[in-house]
Design an enzyme around this catalytic site. Structure first.
Site, PDB file in Angstrom:
ATOM      1  N   GLU A  67       0.574  -0.966  -0.354  1.00 20.20           N
ATOM      2  CA  GLU A  67      -0.456  -0.183  -0.208  1.00 20.20           C
ATOM      3  C   GLU A  67       0.938   1.477  -0.418  1.00 20.20           C
ATOM      4  OE1 GLU A  67      -0.061  -2.175   1.487  1.00 20.20           O
ATOM      5  OE2 GLU A  67      -2.310  -2.731   1.644  1.00 20.20           O
ATOM      6  N   PHE A 130     -11.883  -7.465  13.895  1.00 21.97           N
ATOM      7  CA  PHE A 130     -10.659  -8.218  13.277  1.00 21.97           C
ATOM      8  C   PHE A 130     -10.186  -7.102  11.882  1.00 21.97           C
ATOM      9  CE2 PHE A 130      -9.307 -10.422   9.274  1.00 21.97           C
ATOM     10  CZ  PHE A 130      -7.807 -10.535  10.018  1.00 21.97           C
ATOM     11  N   LYS A 180     -17.762  -1.416   5.289  1.00 23.82           N
ATOM     12  CA  LYS A 180     -17.676  -2.614   4.251  1.00 23.82           C
ATOM     13  C   LYS A 180     -18.911  -2.797   4.145  1.00 23.82           C
ATOM     14  CE  LYS A 180     -17.050  -7.621   4.076  1.00 23.82           C
ATOM     15  NZ  LYS A 180     -15.881  -8.762   4.819  1.00 23.82           N
ATOM     16  N   MET A 490      23.921   9.878   2.751  1.00 22.86           N
ATOM     17  CA  MET A 490      23.781  10.859   3.275  1.00 22.86           C
ATOM     18  C   MET A 490      23.681  10.631   4.857  1.00 22.86           C
ATOM     19  SD  MET A 490      20.821  14.089   3.317  1.00 22.86           S
ATOM     20  CE  MET A 490      21.113  14.481   1.646  1.00 22.86           C
TER      21      MET A 490
HETATM   22  C1  LIG Z   1      12.011   6.155   5.669  1.00 26.39           C
HETATM   23  C2  LIG Z   1      12.573   7.053   5.595  1.00 26.39           C
HETATM   24  N1  LIG Z   1      13.880   6.320   6.553  1.00 26.39           N
HETATM   25  C3  LIG Z   1      15.485   7.000   7.022  1.00 26.39           C
HETATM   26  C4  LIG Z   1      15.410   8.520   6.571  1.00 26.39           C
HETATM   27  C5  LIG Z   1      16.474   8.710   7.003  1.00 26.39           C
HETATM   28  N2  LIG Z   1      18.025   9.435   5.780  1.00 26.39           N
HETATM   29  C6  LIG Z   1      17.815  10.505   5.050  1.00 26.39           C
HETATM   30  S1  LIG Z   1      19.036  10.228   3.300  1.00 26.39           S
HETATM   31  C7  LIG Z   1      19.704   8.123   4.050  1.00 26.39           C
HETATM   32  C8  LIG Z   1      20.508   7.409   3.158  1.00 26.39           C
HETATM   33  C9  LIG Z   1      19.521   7.177   1.690  1.00 26.39           C
HETATM   34  O1  LIG Z   1      20.861   6.663   1.732  1.00 26.39           O
HETATM   35  P1  LIG Z   1      20.421   5.432   0.189  1.00 26.39           P
HETATM   36  O2  LIG Z   1      19.511   5.492   0.203  1.00 26.39           O
HETATM   37  O3  LIG Z   1      21.475   4.293  -0.250  1.00 26.39           O
HETATM   38  O4  LIG Z   1      20.695   6.923  -1.222  1.00 26.39           O
HETATM   39  P2  LIG Z   1      22.314   7.839  -0.802  1.00 26.39           P
HETATM   40  O5  LIG Z   1      22.193   8.909   0.289  1.00 26.39           O
HETATM   41  O6  LIG Z   1      23.233   7.256  -0.991  1.00 26.39           O
HETATM   42  O7  LIG Z   1      22.380   8.607  -1.682  1.00 26.39           O
HETATM   43  C10 LIG Z   1      18.565   7.760   5.582  1.00 26.39           C
HETATM   44  C11 LIG Z   1      19.025   6.441   5.656  1.00 26.39           C
HETATM   45  C12 LIG Z   1      14.819   8.681   5.018  1.00 26.39           C
HETATM   46  N3  LIG Z   1      14.656   9.811   5.076  1.00 26.39           N
HETATM   47  N4  LIG Z   1      13.600   8.161   5.748  1.00 26.39           N
END
Ligand SMILES: Cc1ncc(C[n+]2csc(CCOP(=O)(O)OP(=O)(O)O)c2C)c(N)n1
Length: 577
Positions: A67, A130, A180, A490
């Site tokens: 979803e 449920f 429902k 990041m």
């Molecule tokens: C759902 C979610 N969980 C955690 C984060 C925190 N967060 C921000 S950027 C990031 C890293 C992203 O890694 P990746 O997708 O490999 O992209 P990159 O930064 O390496 O380009 C995280 C964990 C977030 N923004 N969203």
């Protein structure tokens, strides 16, 4: 030929009245609102809807695999085409709750989405039945409005009102929870066509003439004007008007992350993205400006960095936004207009006198030379910007580009390179990892004739990669680029730069083989770590009909620059060295 004589005036035809089930009424209403695509997932509490769905072949139902994917797809469907509304179905309890992140994403970025959730029978609501959960309570803070239907007779009017609320003013997601038994109950259906009038969702009035004249005067007098634009400009379709204003008064124009694409990057008056990860020259321009015009943006902390460092030399701030709640929330303006950006600019433009080019532009051009947006090539490793440059060269100023969240998002925003306004979609407000891939399905279904690129990190991609099944099954032609740095990039950069270099829980070197993974789902898949392969790989992807997964093994230490260290001010940005 004998003309028939006009007969007596007869009353118009009675509005069509038929006895339908609640489920059928839902579909009739969706058709009446112009819906053609629904993303959804069935379950116990929305089975009556799915029972009647096959009787509506005009509605293209896309069975997503989660979803959350459905909510993001509905968001991408709406966000990528002005005027479109995304629709998503989910069952009660876990199904509805899986929508929450997608709704929050759409809410933060003002995207019109209608979520229709099944609820347990009205007689069972409140009994811990449920798969019962308090969907209204759980989604209230992430929707513009939510409705729990309690009578089958209310379904038609509620759906009509929900579409109005989702589309009007500052758009946003609306949820309708339908028990429902009410989906199964029958009533007389009369199409609801009257315009909706709601006191709390009134359209903003025509902008105040006195304020408009004041803004025109401030523009005429300003020596160092800067305009910043956000997603409000995109939502209202005011891009051309912004360009007209910028050129008439020679106003350098920058943008927020969500405003990326609204102003042509190659325009001589273009600044760049502002703020925390914005361009050095843009931050300098904002900090030196005497007049700041903010349009369709909310000035969050990613824009202002430390609030007291934002625009210290400014004499006047003008803020135009459709949402009165945004005025003065973070940055207090001297003049404000609560109006849709296009309406405001239509009223303002005739009052703005053409201005000569001024010295300020020369200063900004010098800053552009001093602080170019650039990257460093290291040890022959593939740099993400090399991939993006090749991708943007194939956009021809018209492809839709989606980016996920993280370094990939900021690289994609900073290297966005269009000669005219274009569409760059990303989760700017909530920064939802896993957004881009399912949203790109929605964007392509909404714009079947436009090329769609989806840029993601490997971390974000795997968060909703189950949607590869949907993409392949529906043959949705999206070109997916994974910028694979084998880490939560990041977060890794923040740890390196701001948390003493302690790398903790960011290593993704145990990532799947994306070629095998894509192929397992039936997707064409390719991989490389070489700059020389990037162009040919993209060409092959574009020539292929159907979705393509491209993995790029990039320099694992590539970072985003410029960046303002956490807690610092706008001028403390650190650049690539
Ligand atoms: C759902 C979610 N969980 C955690 C984060 C925190 N967060 C921000 S950027 C990031 C890293 C992203 O890694 P990746 O997708 O490999 O992209 P990159 O930064 O390496 O380009 C995280 C964990 C977030 N923004 N969203």
């Amino acid at each position: 030929m004998i003309q028939p004589r006009p007969g007596p005036e007869l009353p118009g035809p009675e509005p069509e009245q038929r006895v339908l089930t609640g489920a059928e009424i839902v579909f009739e209403c969706l058709l009446a609102e112009g819906v053609s695509t629904i993303f959804g997932y069935p379950g116990g509490a929305n089975l009556p809807l799915y029972q009647h769905l096959p009787a509506y072949p005009q509605l293209h139902h896309v069975l997503v695999r989660h979803e959350q994917g459905g909510a993001h797809a509905a968001d991408g469907y709406a966000r990528s085409r002005r005027g479109a509304v995304g629709v998503v179905f989910a069952t009660s309890g876990p199904g509805a709750l899986n929508l929450v992140t997608g709704l929050a994403t759409a809410y933060a970025d003002s995207v019109p989405v209608i979520a229709i959730t099944g609820q347990v029978a009205i007689t069972a609501v409140g009994t811990d039945a449920f798969q019962e959960s308090d969907v209204i309570g759980s989604t209230m803070s992430v929707t513009k409005h939510s409705y729990l239907i309690t009578r089958v007779e209310d379904i038609a009017a509620t759906i009509h009102e929900a579409f109005h609320v989702a589309r009007s003013g500052r758009p946003g997601p609306v949820l309708i929870d339908i028990p429902k038994d009410l989906q199964q109950a029958s009533t007389e259906y009369t199409p609801v066509t009257e315009p909706v009038r709601l006191r709390s969702f009134q359209q903003a009035a025509h902008p105040d003439g006195k304020k408009l004249r004041r803004i025109a005067q401030l523009i005429a007098e300003a020596k160092r004007p800067v305009m910043l634009i956000g997603r409000g400009v995109v939502i209202s379709g005011a891009e051309e008007r912004v360009m007209e204003l910028a050129h008439r008064a020679h106003i350098p124009t920058g943008w927020t992350l969500l405003g990326t694409g609204a102003f042509p990057v190659r325009d001589p008056l273009a600044l760049q993205m502002v703020g925390f990860m914005g361009a050095g020259f843009t931050n300098r321009a904002v900090c030196d400006a005497d007049l700041l015009i903010l349009i369709g943006m909310r000035c969050d902390d990613r824009v202002t960095t430390r609030l007291d460092s934002f625009a210290p030399r400014v004499e006047h701030i003008v803020h135009i936004d459709i949402d009165p709640a945004e005025i003065g929330k973070n940055v207090v303006p001297h003049v404000s207009l609560v109006a849709d950006a296009a309406t405001a600019l239509d009223a303002l433009l005739p009052l703005v006198e053409p201005k000569r080019e001024h010295e300020w532009l020369t200063t900004i051009d010098q800053w552009k030379e001093e602080h170019p947006i650039r990257f460093v090539r290291r040890n022959g490793l593939l740099q993400p910007q090399e991939v993006l440059t090749e991708m943007y060269a194939r956009c021809h100023d018209e492809a839709i580009v989606l980016a996920d969240v993280g370094l990939n998002q900021i690289w994609a925003a900073l290297w966005f390179d269009y000669g005219r306004p274009g569409r760059f979609l990303n989760s700017g407000g909530t920064g939802t990892m896993g957004y881009a891939f399912p949203a790109s399905m929605g964007a392509k279904l909404s714009n079947p004739d436009t090329t769609v690129f989806c840029v993601s990190g490997e971390g974000g991609f795997v968060m909703n990669m189950q949607e590869m099944a949907t993409m392949v099954e529906q043959n949705i032609d999206v070109n997916v680029l994974i910028l694979n740095n084998a880490s939560l990039g990041m977060v890794r950069q923040f740890q390196d730069d701001f948390y003493g270099g302690v790398r903790s829980a960011v290593d993704l070197s145990f990532t799947p083989d994306f070629v095998k993974l894509g192929e397992a789902f039936g997707m064409k898949a390719m991989t490389t770590d070489s700059a020389a392969d990037v162009g040919p790989m993209l060409d092959e992807a574009l020539a292929h009909e159907g979705p393509v997964l491209m993995n790029f093994d990039i320099d694992r230490d590539a970072n985003v620059y410029p960046i303002v260290p956490l807690g610092k001010g706008m001028l403390d940005f650190v650049e690539a060295s």
